[in-house]
Write a protein that holds these residues in place. Structure first.
Motif, PDB file in Angstrom:
ATOM      1  N   ARG A  52       0.844  -1.195   0.000  1.00  0.00           N
ATOM      2  CA  ARG A  52       0.000   0.000   0.000  1.00  0.00           C
ATOM      3  C   ARG A  52       0.877   1.241   0.000  1.00  0.00           C
ATOM      4  NH1 ARG A  52      -2.587   0.824   6.002  1.00  0.00           N
ATOM      5  NH2 ARG A  52      -0.654   1.408   6.988  1.00  0.00           N
ATOM      6  N   THR A  53       0.268   2.341  -0.377  1.00  0.00           N
ATOM      7  CA  THR A  53       0.943   3.632  -0.400  1.00  0.00           C
ATOM      8  C   THR A  53       0.061   4.624   0.343  1.00  0.00           C
ATOM      9  OG1 THR A  53       1.970   3.144  -2.523  1.00  0.00           O
ATOM     10  CG2 THR A  53       1.851   5.451  -1.892  1.00  0.00           C
ATOM     11  N   ILE A  54       0.686   5.402   1.222  1.00  0.00           N
ATOM     12  CA  ILE A  54      -0.067   6.412   1.976  1.00  0.00           C
ATOM     13  C   ILE A  54       0.644   7.765   1.879  1.00  0.00           C
ATOM     14  CG2 ILE A  54      -1.067   4.764   3.609  1.00  0.00           C
ATOM     15  CD1 ILE A  54       1.069   5.697   5.646  1.00  0.00           C
ATOM     16  N   GLY A  55      -0.131   8.819   1.932  1.00  0.00           N
ATOM     17  CA  GLY A  55       0.429  10.160   1.981  1.00  0.00           C
ATOM     18  C   GLY A  55       0.804  10.499   3.415  1.00  0.00           C
ATOM     19  N   VAL A  56       1.773  11.377   3.547  1.00  0.00           N
ATOM     20  CA  VAL A  56       2.187  11.829   4.881  1.00  0.00           C
ATOM     21  C   VAL A  56       1.661  13.249   5.036  1.00  0.00           C
ATOM     22  CG1 VAL A  56       4.123  12.179   6.450  1.00  0.00           C
ATOM     23  CG2 VAL A  56       4.282  10.430   4.682  1.00  0.00           C
ATOM     24  N   TRP A  57       0.607  13.401   5.824  1.00  0.00           N
ATOM     25  CA  TRP A  57      -0.085  14.683   5.913  1.00  0.00           C
ATOM     26  C   TRP A  57       0.148  15.410   7.229  1.00  0.00           C
ATOM     27  CZ3 TRP A  57      -1.366  15.808   1.265  1.00  0.00           C
ATOM     28  CH2 TRP A  57      -1.744  14.817   0.382  1.00  0.00           C
ATOM     29  N   THR A  58       0.470  14.682   8.290  1.00  0.00           N
ATOM     30  CA  THR A  58       0.564  15.332   9.594  1.00  0.00           C
ATOM     31  C   THR A  58       1.980  15.829   9.872  1.00  0.00           C
ATOM     32  OG1 THR A  58       1.090  13.315  10.824  1.00  0.00           O
ATOM     33  CG2 THR A  58      -1.252  13.834  10.518  1.00  0.00           C
ATOM     34  N   LYS A  59       2.061  16.873  10.651  1.00  0.00           N
ATOM     35  CA  LYS A  59       3.349  17.448  11.041  1.00  0.00           C
ATOM     36  C   LYS A  59       4.175  16.418  11.830  1.00  0.00           C
ATOM     37  CE  LYS A  59       5.127  21.629  13.216  1.00  0.00           C
ATOM     38  NZ  LYS A  59       4.774  22.889  13.889  1.00  0.00           N
ATOM     39  N   THR A  60       3.503  15.674  12.701  1.00  0.00           N
ATOM     40  CA  THR A  60       4.177  14.663  13.520  1.00  0.00           C
ATOM     41  C   THR A  60       4.733  13.536  12.649  1.00  0.00           C
ATOM     42  OG1 THR A  60       2.687  15.166  15.355  1.00  0.00           O
ATOM     43  CG2 THR A  60       3.902  13.091  15.472  1.00  0.00           C
ATOM     44  N   GLY A  61       3.950  13.063  11.691  1.00  0.00           N
ATOM     45  CA  GLY A  61       4.399  12.007  10.790  1.00  0.00           C
ATOM     46  C   GLY A  61       5.591  12.448   9.955  1.00  0.00           C
ATOM     47  N   ARG A  62       5.524  13.672   9.440  1.00  0.00           N
ATOM     48  CA  ARG A  62       6.642  14.199   8.656  1.00  0.00           C
ATOM     49  C   ARG A  62       7.901  14.344   9.504  1.00  0.00           C
ATOM     50  NH1 ARG A  62       3.554  18.594   4.772  1.00  0.00           N
ATOM     51  NH2 ARG A  62       2.717  17.000   3.375  1.00  0.00           N
ATOM     52  N   ALA A  63       7.733  14.827  10.729  1.00  0.00           N
ATOM     53  CA  ALA A  63       8.891  15.002  11.621  1.00  0.00           C
ATOM     54  C   ALA A  63       9.514  13.658  11.968  1.00  0.00           C
ATOM     55  CB  ALA A  63       8.469  15.742  12.890  1.00  0.00           C
ATOM     56  N   MET A  64       8.686  12.656  12.241  1.00  0.00           N
ATOM     57  CA  MET A  64       9.189  11.332  12.591  1.00  0.00           C
ATOM     58  C   MET A  64       9.997  10.732  11.436  1.00  0.00           C
ATOM     59  SD  MET A  64       7.181   7.745  13.263  1.00  0.00           S
ATOM     60  CE  MET A  64       6.823   7.645  11.528  1.00  0.00           C
ATOM     61  N   LEU A  65       9.446  10.789  10.220  1.00  0.00           N
ATOM     62  CA  LEU A  65      10.144  10.234   9.065  1.00  0.00           C
ATOM     63  C   LEU A  65      11.404  11.020   8.721  1.00  0.00           C
ATOM     64  CD1 LEU A  65       7.071   9.339   6.865  1.00  0.00           C
ATOM     65  CD2 LEU A  65       8.721   7.724   7.806  1.00  0.00           C
ATOM     66  N   ALA A  66      11.356  12.340   8.859  1.00  0.00           N
ATOM     67  CA  ALA A  66      12.548  13.157   8.595  1.00  0.00           C
ATOM     68  C   ALA A  66      13.650  12.825   9.597  1.00  0.00           C
ATOM     69  CB  ALA A  66      12.195  14.644   8.655  1.00  0.00           C
ATOM     70  N   ASN A  67      13.278  12.634  10.864  1.00  0.00           N
ATOM     71  CA  ASN A  67      14.267  12.249  11.880  1.00  0.00           C
ATOM     72  C   ASN A  67      14.871  10.880  11.569  1.00  0.00           C
ATOM     73  OD1 ASN A  67      13.994  14.602  13.343  1.00  0.00           O
ATOM     74  ND2 ASN A  67      12.447  13.756  14.718  1.00  0.00           N
TER      75      ASN A  67
END
Length: 92
Positions: A52-67
């Motif tokens: 599956r593929t999902i979009g990353v929309w939340t600030k928390t999700g983006r921060a976690m993946l960037a970290n």
């Protein structure tokens, strides 16, 4: 500021993370200003097929993946990817 889109293949977790990278280049050098994960594609560990593929929309999700991306040590190779593509010199 300029943008570049890249894919981080995180083999440990069987996923690919699409990244939007904002960068700048001037007389002083090349700088990555921000890395924003925008989409995650999960793969089956055995068949490597897309689950599956999902979009990353939340600030928390983006921060976690960037970290996680920073912790993987791939930032330097991302810089090289942008420079090798000839994009870093195009923004002076």
């Amino acid at each position: 500021m300029n943008s570049y889109q890249s894919v981080w293949e995180d083999e440990e977790t069987n996923r690919k993370v699409e990244l939007l990278v904002n960068y700048s280049h001037d007389e002083e050098g090349f700088t990555i200003n921000e890395i924003t994960p925008i989409k995650v594609t999960f793969h089956c560990p055995t068949t490597k097929e897309v689950l599956r593929t999902i979009g990353v929309w939340t600030k928390t999700g983006r921060a976690m993946l960037a970290n996680q991306f920073h912790a993987s040590g791939r930032v330097q190779s991302l810089e090289q990817e942008i420079i090798s593509a000839g994009l870093a010199g195009a923004c002076v």
